[in-house]
Write a protein that holds these residues in place. Structure first.
Motif, PDB file in Angstrom:
ATOM      1  N   ARG A 183     -22.729 140.408  40.663  1.00  0.00           N
ATOM      2  CA  ARG A 183     -23.385 141.719  40.476  1.00  0.00           C
ATOM      3  C   ARG A 183     -23.672 142.428  41.799  1.00  0.00           C
ATOM      4  N   TYR A 184     -23.541 143.776  41.729  1.00  0.00           N
ATOM      5  CA  TYR A 184     -23.759 144.604  42.939  1.00  0.00           C
ATOM      6  C   TYR A 184     -24.118 146.015  42.472  1.00  0.00           C
ATOM      7  N   SER A 185     -23.746 147.021  43.254  1.00  0.00           N
ATOM      8  CA  SER A 185     -24.190 148.392  42.974  1.00  0.00           C
ATOM      9  C   SER A 185     -23.743 148.925  41.614  1.00  0.00           C
ATOM     10  N   TYR A 186     -22.611 148.442  41.119  1.00  0.00           N
ATOM     11  CA  TYR A 186     -22.132 148.933  39.817  1.00  0.00           C
ATOM     12  C   TYR A 186     -23.084 148.513  38.706  1.00  0.00           C
ATOM     13  N   SER A 187     -23.677 147.308  38.823  1.00  0.00           N
ATOM     14  CA  SER A 187     -24.721 146.909  37.867  1.00  0.00           C
ATOM     15  C   SER A 187     -25.892 147.862  37.973  1.00  0.00           C
ATOM     16  N   GLY A 188     -26.270 148.155  39.224  1.00  0.00           N
ATOM     17  CA  GLY A 188     -27.418 149.038  39.453  1.00  0.00           C
ATOM     18  C   GLY A 188     -27.252 150.350  38.716  1.00  0.00           C
TER      19      GLY A 188
END
Ligand code: NYM
Ligand code: MG
Length: 257
Positions: free
Chosen positions: A144-149
């Protein structure tokens, strides 16, 4: 200026670096030739095509198999002798991460904007370490990274541009592996863990919002296949990207478009 012969490989690297620096400062340097090498999720952090580790991000709904696949991949890459580390966001070990964890486990209530910014801050507190590791040649496999955010917060109804803003300037992934599963199939997988967001209706919305975020750094893998088949596909895709970064690739930052 007379050409001075190269003494050794280090000498070559020093001179190549200094040439890159000079090129970077020149107003006549054809910027478009740099941009052609980068994907549409990012802007270049430098013009240097230096050898480095790859930033590989896994995204997908809860119960899509990210954590298992990340673990398998890291063991495989270690076995091949690669320098590799497994990271995950949220990183619940930091003080910001503990605030996030309390929220996710329903021990605290926070405004939707506030929790969004905390998730982002949790990435920012690891950003410089991330850059150091990548430049030192370590590949990072990130759960998980910014796309999850952005996907989870826009699924709650927050504005996309607002959600994206605090992510701008974080390091852009070289590859996003999206483990694609229907919300219904994910829900069948042993049930959710009871954290906030782990509800079928909400995951349906997240799935729709994830799909809007697909860019050229994404590879979509069918996560409904048997685990071994998913693993095989993931290994092939990721290895190609690791090799490309070893050969030399510009490090870029999110999120120009
Ligand atoms: N999540 C995760 C967000 O809402 N925003 C973020 O920026 C990140 C990184 O946290 N349901 C959500 C997605 C998950 C939850 O993640 C916890 P995990 O991978 O289940 O521990
Ligand atoms: Mg989860």
């Amino acid at each position: 200026m007379a050409a001075v012969p190269l003494r050794n490989f280090d000498d070559f690297l020093v001179r190549r670096r200094s040439l890159n620096l000079r090129l970077n400062l020149s107003s006549e340097f054809p910027l478009r030739s740099i941009r052609m090498e980068i994907s549409d999720n990012c802007t270049p952090l430098s013009a240097n095509n230096e050898s480095r580790g790859a930033l590989v991000v896994f995204e997908g709904l809860d119960r899509s198999g990210k954590t298992s696949q990340c673990g398998r991949l890291v063991s495989y890459l270690e076995g091949l002798g690669h320098s590799v580390e497994l990271w995950r966001f949220p990183d619940r070990t930091t003080s910001v991460g503990q605030l996030i964890s309390a929220y996710l486990t329903n021990k605290s209530q926070l405004d939707d904007h506030t929790i969004h910014l905390l998730f982002s801050a949790n990435r920012w507190e690891k950003r410089s370490m991330m850059e150091t590791k990548l430049k030192a040649g370590t590949t990072l496999i990130v759960d998980r990274y910014s796309y999850s955010g952005v996907a989870f917060s826009t699924a709650k109804g927050l504005d996309f541009e607002w959600c994206k803003a605090p992510e701008i300037g974080l390091i852009a992934p070289d590859l996003v592996v999206y483990l694609d599963i229907t919300p219904e199939k994910a829900a069948e997988r042993g049930g959710y863990g009871g954290e906030r967001y782990e509800q079928l209706e909400f995951q349906r919305k997240v799935s729709q919002h994830y799909k809007l975020r697909k860019d050229s750094s994404w590879k979509i893998v069918d996560a409904c296949q048997p685990l071994d088949d998913v693993e095989k596909q993931v290994k092939e895709i990721v290895l190609q990207h690791i090799i490309a970064c070893q050969k030399g690739k510009i490090l870029s930052s999110l999120w120009s478009c």
